[in-house]
Design an enzyme around this catalytic site. Structure first.
Site, PDB file in Angstrom:
ATOM      1  N   CYS B 130       0.993  -1.002  -0.022  1.00  0.00           N
ATOM      2  CA  CYS B 130      -0.075  -0.065   0.090  1.00  0.00           C
ATOM      3  C   CYS B 130       0.793   1.198  -0.069  1.00  0.00           C
ATOM      4  O   CYS B 130       1.657   1.430   0.888  1.00  0.00           O
ATOM      5  CB  CYS B 130      -0.779   0.282   1.058  1.00  0.00           C
ATOM      6  N   GLY B 244      -6.164  -2.087 -13.987  1.00  0.00           N
ATOM      7  CA  GLY B 244      -6.824  -1.538 -15.162  1.00  0.00           C
ATOM      8  C   GLY B 244      -7.711  -2.491 -15.756  1.00  0.00           C
ATOM      9  O   GLY B 244      -8.387  -1.764 -16.925  1.00  0.00           O
TER      10      GLY B 244
HETATM   11  C1  LIG Z   1     -10.163   3.375  -3.892  1.00  0.00           C
HETATM   12  C2  LIG Z   1      -9.001   2.276  -3.980  1.00  0.00           C
HETATM   13  C3  LIG Z   1      -8.896   1.529  -2.589  1.00  0.00           C
HETATM   14  C4  LIG Z   1      -7.938   0.644  -2.587  1.00  0.00           C
HETATM   15  N1  LIG Z   1      -7.745   0.060  -1.331  1.00  0.00           N
HETATM   16  C5  LIG Z   1      -6.894  -1.160  -1.317  1.00  0.00           C
HETATM   17  C6  LIG Z   1      -6.637  -1.941  -0.052  1.00  0.00           C
HETATM   18  O1  LIG Z   1      -7.225  -1.501   0.733  1.00  0.00           O
HETATM   19  N2  LIG Z   1      -5.749  -2.657  -0.027  1.00  0.00           N
HETATM   20  C7  LIG Z   1      -5.320  -3.428  -1.324  1.00  0.00           C
HETATM   21  O2  LIG Z   1      -4.371  -4.135  -1.167  1.00  0.00           O
HETATM   22  N3  LIG Z   1      -5.284  -2.526  -2.268  1.00  0.00           N
HETATM   23  C8  LIG Z   1      -6.050  -1.632  -2.602  1.00  0.00           C
HETATM   24  N4  LIG Z   1      -6.183  -0.817  -3.809  1.00  0.00           N
HETATM   25  C9  LIG Z   1      -5.720  -1.295  -4.985  1.00  0.00           C
HETATM   26  C10 LIG Z   1      -6.567  -2.247  -5.656  1.00  0.00           C
HETATM   27  O3  LIG Z   1      -6.732  -3.460  -5.076  1.00  0.00           O
HETATM   28  C11 LIG Z   1      -5.584  -2.600  -6.884  1.00  0.00           C
HETATM   29  O4  LIG Z   1      -4.633  -3.277  -6.708  1.00  0.00           O
HETATM   30  C12 LIG Z   1      -5.376  -1.475  -8.070  1.00  0.00           C
HETATM   31  O5  LIG Z   1      -6.414  -0.388  -7.910  1.00  0.00           O
HETATM   32  C13 LIG Z   1      -5.075  -1.909  -9.402  1.00  0.00           C
HETATM   33  O6  LIG Z   1      -6.240  -2.310 -10.028  1.00  0.00           O
HETATM   34  P1  LIG Z   1      -7.289  -1.392 -11.069  1.00  0.00           P
HETATM   35  O7  LIG Z   1      -6.444  -0.536 -11.948  1.00  0.00           O
HETATM   36  O8  LIG Z   1      -8.186  -2.439 -11.425  1.00  0.00           O
HETATM   37  O9  LIG Z   1      -8.154  -0.644  -9.766  1.00  0.00           O
HETATM   38  C14 LIG Z   1      -7.339   0.053  -3.942  1.00  0.00           C
HETATM   39  C15 LIG Z   1      -7.476   0.751  -5.134  1.00  0.00           C
HETATM   40  C16 LIG Z   1      -8.366   1.830  -4.889  1.00  0.00           C
HETATM   41  C17 LIG Z   1      -8.672   2.741  -6.497  1.00  0.00           C
END
Ligand SMILES: Cc1cc2nc3c(=O)[nH]c(=O)nc-3n(C[C@H](O)[C@H](O)[C@H](O)COP(=O)(O)O)c2cc1C
Ligand SMILES: Cc1cc2nc3c(=O)[nH]c(=O)nc-3n(C[C@H](O)[C@H](O)[C@H](O)COP(=O)(O)OP(=O)(O)OC[C@H]3O[C@@H](n4cnc5c(N)ncnc54)[C@H](O)[C@@H]3O)c2cc1C
Ligand code: FES
Lengths: 256, 315
Positions: B130, B244
């Site tokens: 994170c 993404g």
């Molecule tokens: C608003 C938000 C909150 C997130 N919270 C967490 C979290 O609590 N723990 C975690 O491992 N990843 C968290 N992520 C990361 C996502 O799980 C993911 O790895 C990342 O957004 C990339 O994927 P995406 O482009 O499909 O969103 C968060 C992402 C977003 C956008």
């Protein structure tokens, strides 16, 4: 106990220009509308723009249950709202609705509904709801200038309407909080929506008079349904989510 | 009929389409829009040792084809999770995987240990990546020694399927993938968000209260795809692809790069039904390409002749 949220393509039945900045969209569902309360909003999907990625949150301005129509009042401020302003009758708009916690109808008889700019949007439904509950809504709208003004007859049908403009081009010159109606003791509470400094000023007048006050916030949002935790609003009860705990908050709760 | 089932460690998922941590709440936020039991799994919002208020607002900035967030692990802590959230999750016919986060090694161990006792949670995803917390978080995910220590320590107290979520904010994904595998991980997932920044030129201020945040959405997809492909060729445990993914084609690209399953994150905010649409699209693709099992797609990538960086894996 909340109403089920929907995702739906609504038909644009009209797009009315109200002035150089504001327009009113009328959208029709082919199903019966879910219950929509004043202060609630929809998340609109904006297509065919170069940069708009997330949905855009917009409050409900008016609802016509018989015709399954919702009205939105929108100010053009950027690419997303400009694209929405170009929608034409016959196009479809995808929206997630109804979202958020509405204004509350509380004890008392006479209420002042104070807005700044496009913060006027949720005040029509609220005024109507107050009237239906046997209360007296009084409206106080602040605009930058005459250019933001439009036909307010739907409000006038519900109660007295006062206007201020920053340049004095119509109504009283100055800010809403310096308007004479704010300095009377006739109100049991205030409802407010608009720029944060204005809402804070309204809230502190309410506090000094020890009366009820609710404000509708416009925090930036990603999901609108309580999943992403990005629309955080600090309150005396800890972090709250503007999209689900709000957008309407009692101003006593807010740490802003 | 196509076989959609995938295996990750001891875990059997009915299909490879899952939702990403922090992007799907605890599932219940989406039940008005879809049947969440159709998903392979739901990865929950981060769970930490104690209640966390998260970061100050504003926490979000829209960017070209993506967004930044700086939520900062807001959650009510593991005890609250066990007492109030877990009983609700049990009512759904859905696999829930807890995303475990912390600031110290002890915190990770404490949370993982407590969740190990929950019969209804068959796996955890250890978030050592994170970018939005001052202490811990990404520190564990960007230093190989710390990463190895935290994975080993959690492995000692956690005997179900352990997934390690990797950070993209490192120079070498193969190094970290191997570190996680060597320390006892059953699977790895990647990518978490990319450390990024947004500036409001008019106000001459950073948009986020924390100044920097994590970039997600279609903007990160090509980077994520490359990293998943590298990870797949570096380890022999399953890889879960994230970054993404917004439609079935994106998901299939990740499977081809080597993912056994995928997570849908930011795309849920734009279309709350996107995960089931991805599932449908994947089935359609499998029929069209005559794949009988989804596992046949994983890593099934034809490389240019003479390409030597990774030797193709045999199936
Ligand atoms: C608003 C938000 C909150 C997130 N919270 C967490 C979290 O609590 N723990 C975690 O491992 N990843 C968290 N992520 C990361 C996502 O799980 C993911 O790895 C990342 O957004 C990339 O994927 P995406 O482009 O499909 O969103 C968060 C992402 C977003 C956008
Ligand atoms: C619950 C809620 C209800 C709303 N109701 C209405 C409504 O009924 N009518 C209406 O016209 N607008 C309403 N808004 C504000 C509206 O959502 C934004 O103006 C819109 O998202 C801007 O999109 P854009 O692409 O046009 O502008 P962008 O290109 O995204 O931004 C252009 C400019 O507008 C500012 N801006 C962007 N989002 C907001 C925001 N949420 N609040 C204040 N300033 C912003 C940006 O800082 C930027 O300077 C509401 C917002 C919320 C959260
Ligand atoms: S906008 Fe996602 S939780 Fe409020």
């Amino acid at each position: 106990m909340s109403v089920k949220k929907k995702i739906e393509n609504l038909l644009v039945t009209a797009n009315r220009r109200l002035n150089s900045e504001y327009f009113e969209l009328i959208l029709q569902s082919n199903e019966s509308l879910p219950g929509i309360l004043p202060g609630q909003f929809a998340e609109l999907k904006v297509d065919h723009t170069e940069h708009t990625f997330l949905r855009r949150p917009i409050s409900f301005y008016d609802v016509n249950t018989d015709k399954s129509e919702v009205h939105l009042l929108i100010q053009e401020v950027g690419e997303g709202t400009r694209r929405l302003g170009q929608l034409e009758a016959g196009e479809f708009l995808n929206m997630i609705y109804p979202l958020g916690h509405s204004f509350t109808i509380t004890e008392g008889t006479t209420f002042l509904l104070v807005s700044g700019g496009v913060g006027i949007a949720p005040m029509l439904l609220l005024g109507r709801k107050l009237k239906e509950a046997g209360k007296t809504p009084v409206f106080l709208f602040g605009f930058r200038s005459e250019k933001q003004w439009f036909d307010l007859s739907r409000f006038e049908a519900l109660g007295e309407v006062f206007i201020t403009t920053e340049d004095g081009s119509i109504g009283e010159k100055g800010l809403v909080t310096s308007h004479r109606v704010m300095n009377t003791g006739r109100f049991d509470g205030y409802y407010t929506c608009g720029p944060v400094p204005m809402m804070k000023a309204v809230s502190s007048i309410a506090a000094s008079r020890d009366i009820f006050c609710e404000a509708s916030l416009e925090n930036t949002m990603a999901c609108g349904i309580g999943a992403c935790l990005t629309c955080a609003q600090p309150t005396v009860h800890g972090m709250k989510m503007a999209c689900t705990d709000g957008p309407v908050f009692n101003t006593k709760e807010l740490l802003w | 009929m196509v076989d959609m089932q995938v295996n990750i460690g001891k875990l059997v998922l009915k299909n490879p389409v899952t939702t990403a941590s922090g992007c799907f709440g605890y599932g219940s936020e989406y039940t008005d829009f879809m049947d969440i039991s159709r998903l392979g799994a739901v990865f929950t919002k981060a769970v930490t040792g104690e209640n966390r208020e998260g970061n100050p607002a504003p926490r979000m900035a829209e960017t070209p084809s993506g967004m930044l967030n700086s939520v900062g692990l807001q959650n009510k802590g593991v005890d609250y999770f066990i007492e109030h959230i877990y009983p609700v999750l049990r009512q759904y016919d859905t696999v829930f995987i807890a995303n475990v986060s912390g600031s110290t090694l002890d915190e990770y161990v404490e949370v993982a240990g407590k969740i190990n006792d929950l019969s209804g949670i068959p796996a955890i995803e250890l978030n050592i990546s994170c970018p939005n917390v001052k202490k811990g978080g990404m520190v564990f995910g960007t230093n190989r020694q710390s990463a190895a220590e935290v994975v080993k320590a959690v492995r000692k107290v956690y005997d179900k399927t352990l997934i390690i979520k990797l950070s993209p904010n490192v120079a070498s994904i193969p190094d970290f993938a191997k570190t996680a595998e060597g320390a006892g991980a059953d699977a790895i997932s990647l990518i978490n968000t990319l450390l990024a920044m947004a500036i409001d030129a008019e106000k001459r201020k950073p948009v986020l209260a924390t100044v920097t945040g994590g970039l997600s959405g279609p903007a990160v997809k090509p980077v994520a795809l490359r990293m998943v492909w590298e990870a797949y060729h570096s380890v022999s445990i399953p890889v879960i692809g994230i970054g993404g993914i917004s439609n079935a084609t994106d998901a299939i690209e990740f499977l081809l790069a080597g993912a056994t399953a995928i997570q849908v994150g930011t795309a849920n905010f734009i279309d709350p039904q996107v995960s089931v649409k991805i599932l449908e699209g994947l089935k359609e693709y499998m029929e069209r390409h005559h794949f009988s099992s989804v596992s046949q797609i994983t890593g099934n990538l034809e490389m240019p002749e003479g390409f030597e960086r990774f030797r193709p894996k045999t199936f």
